[in-house]
Design an enzyme around this catalytic site. Structure first.
Site, PDB file in Angstrom:
ATOM      1  CD  GLU A   1      -5.490   3.586   2.130  1.00 24.05           C
ATOM      2  OE1 GLU A   1      -4.574   3.036   2.769  1.00 24.05           O
ATOM      3  OE2 GLU A   1      -6.692   3.243   2.234  1.00 24.05           O
TER       4      GLU A   1
ATOM      5  CG  HIS B   1      -2.008  -0.917   1.262  1.00 20.35           C
ATOM      6  ND1 HIS B   1      -1.876  -2.258   1.040  1.00 20.35           N
ATOM      7  CD2 HIS B   1      -3.340  -0.704   1.479  1.00 20.35           C
ATOM      8  CE1 HIS B   1      -3.069  -2.836   1.108  1.00 20.35           C
ATOM      9  NE2 HIS B   1      -3.984  -1.925   1.381  1.00 20.35           N
TER      10      HIS B   1
ATOM     11  CG  ASP C   1      -9.079  -1.168   0.641  1.00 22.31           C
ATOM     12  OD1 ASP C   1      -8.237  -2.035   0.952  1.00 22.31           O
ATOM     13  OD2 ASP C   1      -8.967   0.033   0.965  1.00 22.31           O
TER      14      ASP C   1
HETATM   15  N1  ADE Z   1      -6.018  -2.648   6.048  1.00 27.51           N
HETATM   16  C1  ADE Z   1      -7.268  -2.921   5.648  1.00 27.51           C
HETATM   17  N2  ADE Z   1      -7.692  -1.970   4.811  1.00 27.51           N
HETATM   18  C2  ADE Z   1      -6.678  -1.085   4.666  1.00 27.51           C
HETATM   19  C3  ADE Z   1      -6.503   0.109   3.931  1.00 27.51           C
HETATM   20  N3  ADE Z   1      -7.465   0.615   3.149  1.00 27.51           N
HETATM   21  N4  ADE Z   1      -5.337   0.751   4.028  1.00 27.51           N
HETATM   22  C4  ADE Z   1      -4.374   0.278   4.811  1.00 27.51           C
HETATM   23  N5  ADE Z   1      -4.491  -0.828   5.525  1.00 27.51           N
HETATM   24  C5  ADE Z   1      -5.635  -1.515   5.457  1.00 27.51           C
HETATM   25 ZN    ZN Z   2      -6.060  -2.097   1.199  1.00 27.65          ZN
END
Ligand code: ADE
Ligand code: ZN
Length: 341
Positions: free
Chosen positions: A203, A200, A281
């Site tokens: 974000e 990730h 997600d």
């Molecule tokens: N764990 C579960 N969903 C997540 C997200 N959107 N961003 C980071 N960690 C996560």
């Molecule tokens: Zn995620």
């Protein structure tokens, strides 16, 4: 311009893959309550409506607090089996032909749930779904970046005997203040052990975290990557190297990563030649599974059928399927698009 019903059917039925879904984020309130009762875990809500009413989030941390409270009802192998089976049925109904599923072992093992219980329950459901629904899959183990690199390394060593079951490693949880560079060594060891790396990045964290994940963690895909929109040079790199972005529009909306889906960068990045994909997600918390995510961006960004088909093709070419099955699914997409004309 097709009417909405036709477009919704096109979105639902086009063959596609889901590449960014946290299995713990598919825990619907009904199952949360049932498993809470079965396992004697007290919850803050007494009905599914009451649980859902709390699913309004200010930011990622706010969501994670509920998400980690929810996982506590998952105790036995059968719990993980039922959770994963319920997700796979929904994904199949949304036209998913292949899924690559995250799980968070560090949200389970400290509670005394053995790693083997988690992996075996998920794996058994994935195997049954391939046989019964024709949905193929891969499993990706995420490290929680707000825990220490040492804890991630212990988790990696625990996972070694399951290398034949777990295809990749990822990095999730609270992003800001937990940069990819902290996990450089863990990811090096993981890659040397044969795990494919993803992370990730971008974000809630900045575009620099995306570059770091590429340069230091040597990831094959970026999960989210929303903040790539801030850095034109990074966009050129992502397009040039065809690094997939596994974007999750409804998640971004619910976590206020984007104020409004009409401002989501997905279409701009797609048009700039990046390999963008659409995913769900944590669909139980963000009010929509795979097809709902496609439909939401289709409406908000006025995507046409060619855009939807491009996103579906990207999901297949970004997957870790062998070439023969990829080619088969891409041919099925082509046939589907032709038949829908
Ligand atoms: N764990 C579960 N969903 C997540 C997200 N959107 N961003 C980071 N960690 C996560
Ligand atoms: Zn995620």
């Amino acid at each position: 311009m097709p009417d909405d019903t036709t477009m919704d059917a096109f979105i639902r039925d086009i063959p596609k893959a889901e590449l960014h879904v946290h299995i713990e984020g598919t825990l619907e309130p009904e199952m949360l309550l049932e498993l809470g009762k079965r396992n004697g875990v007290a919850l803050d809500c007494a009905s599914a409506e009451e649980c859902r009413a709390a699913y309004h989030f200010n930011d990622l941390q706010h969501f994670l607090d509920l998400y980690y409270a929810g996982v506590e009802v998952l105790v036995a192998e059968q719990d993980f089996y039922e959770l994963t089976t319920a997700y796979l049925r929904r994904a199949h109904g949304d036209g998913a032909r292949h899924v690559e599923v995250f799980f968070d072992p560090q949200s389970h093992t400290p509670r005394g749930v053995p790693f083997a219980v988690v992996v075996e329950g998920i794996r058994r459901a994935l195997v049954d779904a391939e046989r019964q629904l024709g949905v193929s899959s891969r499993l990706i183990m995420c490290f929680l970046r707000d825990q220490s690199p040492a804890s991630a390394m212990v988790t990696l060593e625990t996972a070694r005997p399951y290398r034949h079951v777990i295809a990749g490693v990822g990095l999730d949880s609270a992003e800001v203040g937990h940069p990819p560079r902290d996990f450089k060594e863990v990811f090096r060891v993981a890659r040397d052990a044969g795990f494919v790396a993803v992370a990730h990045a971008g974000e809630e964290g900045p575009a620099e975290y995306i570059s770091e994940a590429l340069d230091l963690l040597k990831v094959a895909r970026i999960d989210h990557g929303v903040r790539a929109i801030d850095d034109p040079a990074l966009q050129r790199r992502l397009a040039g190297e065809q690094i997939p972005l596994t974007m999750c529009p409804l998640s971004n909306l619910e976590l206020q990563v984007t104020p409004d889906l009409s401002q989501h960068p997905l279409k701009r990045l797609l048009d700039a030649g990046l390999r963008v994909t659409v995913n769900s997600d944590d669909p139980a918390y963000f009010d929509g599974y795979l097809a709902a995510n496609y439909a939401a961006v289709q409406h908000a960004l006025d995507l046409d059928r060619d855009d939807i088909a491009a996103l579906a093709r990207n999901s297949i070419t970004s997957s870790w399927l062998p070439t023969a099955r990829r080619d088969q699914l891409l041919a099925e997409i082509d046939a589907f698009v032709t038949a829908a004309r």
